[in-house]
Design an enzyme around this catalytic site. Structure first.
Site, mmCIF file in Angstrom:
data_model
loop_
_atom_site.group_PDB
_atom_site.id
_atom_site.type_symbol
_atom_site.label_atom_id
_atom_site.label_comp_id
_atom_site.label_asym_id
_atom_site.label_seq_id
_atom_site.Cartn_x
_atom_site.Cartn_y
_atom_site.Cartn_z
ATOM 1 C CG ASP A 196 -2.294 0.527 0.934
ATOM 2 O OD1 ASP A 196 -2.395 1.754 0.738
ATOM 3 O OD2 ASP A 196 -3.265 -0.245 0.909
ATOM 4 C CG HIS A 258 -5.358 3.474 1.055
ATOM 5 N ND1 HIS A 258 -4.964 2.192 0.746
ATOM 6 C CD2 HIS A 258 -6.669 3.545 0.728
ATOM 7 C CE1 HIS A 258 -5.991 1.523 0.259
ATOM 8 N NE2 HIS A 258 -7.040 2.315 0.231
ATOM 9 C CB SER A 438 -9.417 0.063 0.141
ATOM 10 O OG SER A 438 -8.713 0.191 -1.058
#
Length: 624
Positions: A196, A258, A438
């Site tokens: 990520d 994220h 996600s």
């Protein structure tokens, strides 16, 4: 145009000498000059995961070429003139293809799969790069494959409002049924790699982090002043309007953090009197940085997949703590490419489970990567009511669903996890609700960690089978969302325990199982079914999922007075094998799966109508 094959990221040496007048010696961009040039060109068009129907096509400035012999392009000062005939032909072929597309190519590096990453001198539509790749492959029989080095990005629809509930873990309607699972497993001993944006050392997460790596090769994307290194911390991925090329994004965007949010869902520190809980809080997270400003390249992501699972990547130290689970909360448009699929196959060969997001475009996940790759667990997102989230992709490639949230009517409908408070650069710790596939994916990756902690002998295919068979029915509409919502407690129970070939034992036949649609599921290898044929019209079906590379051995032993026959059908209901011996005889079928992914098979026990024999008992052995 001329073709230059350039070695990067060290001193960029021109290796293409004057070959048929087509190669010109000269210097190539390097260091900070390259960064400035990239920024002036607005670098990549990072629209690869744009919503379905978007008018702008994704761009890229790289392609990947794999030669059948696995060799690299010439990287010595001697250049093409000093190369062998095969190398000279490759350089000519690349030059000719580039000229037809008015593009110049420079060499970036070799990948862990011994493919070559080539950089274009301009950004081109992904379809145009794909056409160039086809031209290269068609012109040179030594090319195994050529394809665009696509740019993927986080699958995220963020919301920064905070609340204090994690409904997605415990609510009966839309939750994961997680508290009951924690009585049986916390994920201890399992490493989950999160590919990520990297991570921030959040106080509610840092204790569960193990050493990772920064795989971002491009300095603009990396946004940390260097290329690959051992520091996977997230410097931020904020971008200004238009900075990603092709008019994207349409407005300034803050840093997403994220990877920190995803990692917190998997393994935030729990029972510490503060913050949030993680699904598998006894597990460890290995952060691998593959996404930065505007996204990340497929070639970097593929290398990270291989390294995370314990494979070797040139120039990167060996992974001291290989992961049993890989979380990919990222994606882009287009079907699964060879580079990604080969990396996944490599990870699976080392017994690593790969969990991926279905995508957020309210479209068929078959048209997105890595959601459409074989051998992965593709995850759709559900809302608080247990139905499909409005943004979630769907389709036959989706295996299961998990809470992804919906913040349209309030932030508390999202998924709460760890975050950072910085708008661009890092600041203090905080928490936030996000929504997206996600967010659904780390729920499943965490549950897989719980399962593997309970039974480390499980293979990737066995994990998928048990996840699907233990999932619960959707309480609201979720068409083409896989087998159901993942049930953490039931999944841990289904994982079993012990060594060797897990599962097995003896089970009783359960009626009604007289049709393919009502076939009794057999989750574990080495299982014996005790069954009964109750009448001359009775027939019994059993469903098994046969992993790639395995052989199903079905053995039917009737009572001594009866004549029962054994049949095997594929997922479409087509007969693929049978054994029809006489009274009291043992029927056997062996059927191999030579494919790259699991297949569904139906085993049938049938009363032979040609005799007046007796009804009664039988045993059916199923092993693989």
């Amino acid at each position: 145009m001329t073709l230059k094959i350039v070695a990067r990221p060290r001193v960029n040496q021109v290796v293409g000498a004057a070959l048929l007048g087509g190669f010109l010696a000269g210097a190539a961009m390097a260091g900070t000059s390259a960064e400035r040039a990239l920024q002036q060109q607005q670098v990549p068009g990072f629209a690869a995961a744009a919503a379905a129907g978007a008018s702008r096509e994704a761009l890229t400035d790289r392609l990947i070429v794999k030669y059948r012999d696995g060799s690299a392009l010439v990287t010595t000062q001697g250049g093409a003139s000093g190369a062998g005939m095969a190398q000279q032909q490759r350089l000519r072929s690349l030059e000719t293809a580039g000229q037809r597309f008015n593009a110049r190519l420079t060499r970036v590096r070799s990948t862990a799969q011994n493919a070559e990453v080539l950089k274009l001198d301009r950004r081109m539509a992904e379809s145009e790069v794909a056409a160039l790749a086809r031209e290269i492959a068609a012109a040179d029989p030594s090319v195994e494959y050529a394809e665009p080095d696509r740019i993927l990005k986080p699958m995220l629809v963020p919301n920064d409002t905070q609340y204090s509930q994690q409904w997605h873990y415990f609510e009966a309607t839309g939750g994961l049924n997680l508290p009951a699972a924690w009585d049986k497993s916390t994920g201890s001993g399992v490493v989950v790699a999160v590919l990520d944006t990297g991570y921030r050392p959040h106080a509610d997460l840092a204790a569960n982090i193990v050493a990772g790596y920064d795989f971002i090769n491009d300095s603009f994307v990396g946004n940390d002043g260097n290329g690959r290194d051992s520091d996977p911390s997230d410097p931020g991925d904020a971008v200004q309007a238009g900075e990603c090329g092709n008019g994207e994004p349409t407005q300034d965007e803050s840093s997403s953090w994220h990877g920190t949010h995803v990692a917190g869902t998997i393994a935030a520190v729990t029972n510490n009197g503060t913050g949030v809980a993680g699904v598998a809080f006894g597990a460890k997270v290995q952060p691998l940085r593959v996404l930065g400003k505007c996204g990340g390249y497929t070639s970097d992501i593929a290398d990270a997949i291989i390294w995370a699972s314990g494979g070797s990547v040139s120039g990167v130290p060996a992974n001291a703590t290989p992961a049993r689970v890989i979380n990919l909360s990222l994606g882009g448009g287009g079907a699964c490419d060879s580079t990604t699929q080969n990396a996944i196959n490599s990870a699976r060969s080392r017994n690593t489970v790969v969990v991926v997001a279905a995508g957020n475009s309210n479209a068929n996940a078959a048209n997105y990567s890595p959601a459409s790759c074989s051998g992965v667990i593709t995850v759709a997102a559900t809302n608080r009511s247990g139905g499909r989230a409005y943004y979630s992709n769907y389709g036959s490639v989706v295996e299961v669903a998990a809470p992804g949230g919906d913040v349209r009517s309030g932030a508390s409908g999202g998924i709460l996890s760890t975050l950072n408070a910085g708008q661009t650069a890092p600041a203090g710790d905080n928490y936030a609700w996000y929504q997206g596939t996600s967010m659904a994916t780390p729920h499943v990756a965490g549950v897989v960690a719980l399962m593997l902690s309970k039974n480390s002998a499980l293979t990737p295919d066995q994990v998928l089978t048990r996840l699907q068979q233990s999932s619960r029915a959707f309480p609201a509409t979720c068409s083409q969302c896989g087998s159901g919502i993942v049930d953490a407690s039931a999944a841990v129970d289904a994982a079993g325990g012990g060594g060797g070939n897990p599962g097995g034992g003896t089970v009783a036949e359960v009626e009604s199982n007289n049709t393919l649609s009502t076939a009794q599921a057999i989750a574990n290898a080495n299982t014996t079914v005790n069954g009964t044929i109750g009448s001359s019209s009775d027939t019994d079906y059993f469903r098994v999922t046969l992993p790639a590379g395995r052989t199903l051995a079905a053995t039917l032993t009737p009572n001594s007075a009866s004549d029962y026959d054994l049949y095997l059908y594929n997922a479409n209901g087509t007969q693929v094998a049978r054994s029809i011996l006489g009274t009291g005889a043992v029927d056997k079928i062996n059927y191999s799966n030579g494919g790259a992914s699991s297949i569904t098979l139906y085993v049938r026990v049938r009363y032979y109508s040609g005799r007046t024999g007796s009804t009664g008992t039988y045993t059916l052995g199923l092993g693989w």
